[in-house]
Scaffold this active site. Sequence first.
Site, short mmCIF file in Angstrom:
data_model
loop_
_atom_site.label_atom_id
_atom_site.label_comp_id
_atom_site.label_asym_id
_atom_site.label_seq_id
_atom_site.Cartn_x
_atom_site.Cartn_y
_atom_site.Cartn_z
N ASP A 9 0.84 -1.20 0.00
CA ASP A 9 0.00 0.00 0.00
C ASP A 9 0.88 1.25 0.00
OD1 ASP A 9 0.85 -0.66 2.60
OD2 ASP A 9 -0.88 0.29 3.56
N HIS A 243 9.76 -0.75 8.88
CA HIS A 243 8.70 -1.78 8.82
C HIS A 243 8.78 -2.64 7.55
CE1 HIS A 243 6.92 -0.18 12.40
NE2 HIS A 243 6.68 0.99 11.85
#
Length: 317
Positions: A9, A243
């Site tokens: 995303d 991340h």
Amino acid sequence: MKKVIFDTDPGIDDTMAMLLAHASDKIDLIGITTIFGNATIENATRNALYVKKKFGLTAAVSMGTDTPLVREAGEPTTFVHGDNGIGNVQIPEGDLGEKDNRAAHDFIIDQLKAYPNEITLIGVGRLTNLALALQKEPSIAKFAKEVIVMGGAFGYNGHSGNVTPFAEANVLGDPHAADIVFTADWPVTVVGLDVTHQVKMDQAYMEKLRNSSKKYGQFIYDITRFYVDFHKNECQLDYFPVHDSSAITYAIAPELFKVKKGPLRVVTEGVAIGHTMLKTSGSAFPIDNWSDKPVQTVCVDVDADKFLELYMDTMSA
Ligand SMILES: [Ca+2]
């Protein structure tokens, strides 16, 4: 080289991870499937096409869904990633190239069938596309070589959540999808906050990256300014945790990670919704919703120095 489909995303850290996958000689990036989350599905897809064009990626870009399986879709997290999803850097007007005409989950099904036991699926957003693929064609589980997920938090190293005290954003965004993916009969490795928060990129690191990576450094520096400000102002951190690149790094160098194994579930309702739970105990229980599920792998520690070196070296080669 590992054939990889990257479900993402984008997203600032997504873009950093996508470029790591592109730059690595261990990864053959054959597909990018997009998902809502850090940006709207339209912006996430546009950003993937933009990065593809700017850096000459050959992977197909296929647009995914904008709706979780059961929960309501929340607003995109533009307060972390900027209104356009990549730190509000200017995206040129004009043609960014065509996306694949299949929906993301159909693209995943087709590719897994075309390359049985060759493809590593790497999911760094909500796992809705992967769950939709499994729901439509359950047999694909046996065609995937490996599934690597950035998501969740298991309480190791003091990390158990980032949106709630016990839930991480990707999993909370579609907990039902995550539970389907984690309990499917394919080998899953989860790289959660337990390890992503151990890897820290600070200002000195970003300046070094900007200078040493001729191809990607300035762009990564520019897109991360918004992200740096968010972490400074909202989290009081003078670095950002790494991340999504953690999932790519696991694909490149799994030896940098310590893992635990066991069946893995996600809480899909109630106060602990989105909580990820690994059963490491071999004990029998009168009621046990874990033991009939496949044993999966969860990363619990990482060699952060070697990780940061790998990112720097790969992007600078
Ligand atoms: Ca992401």
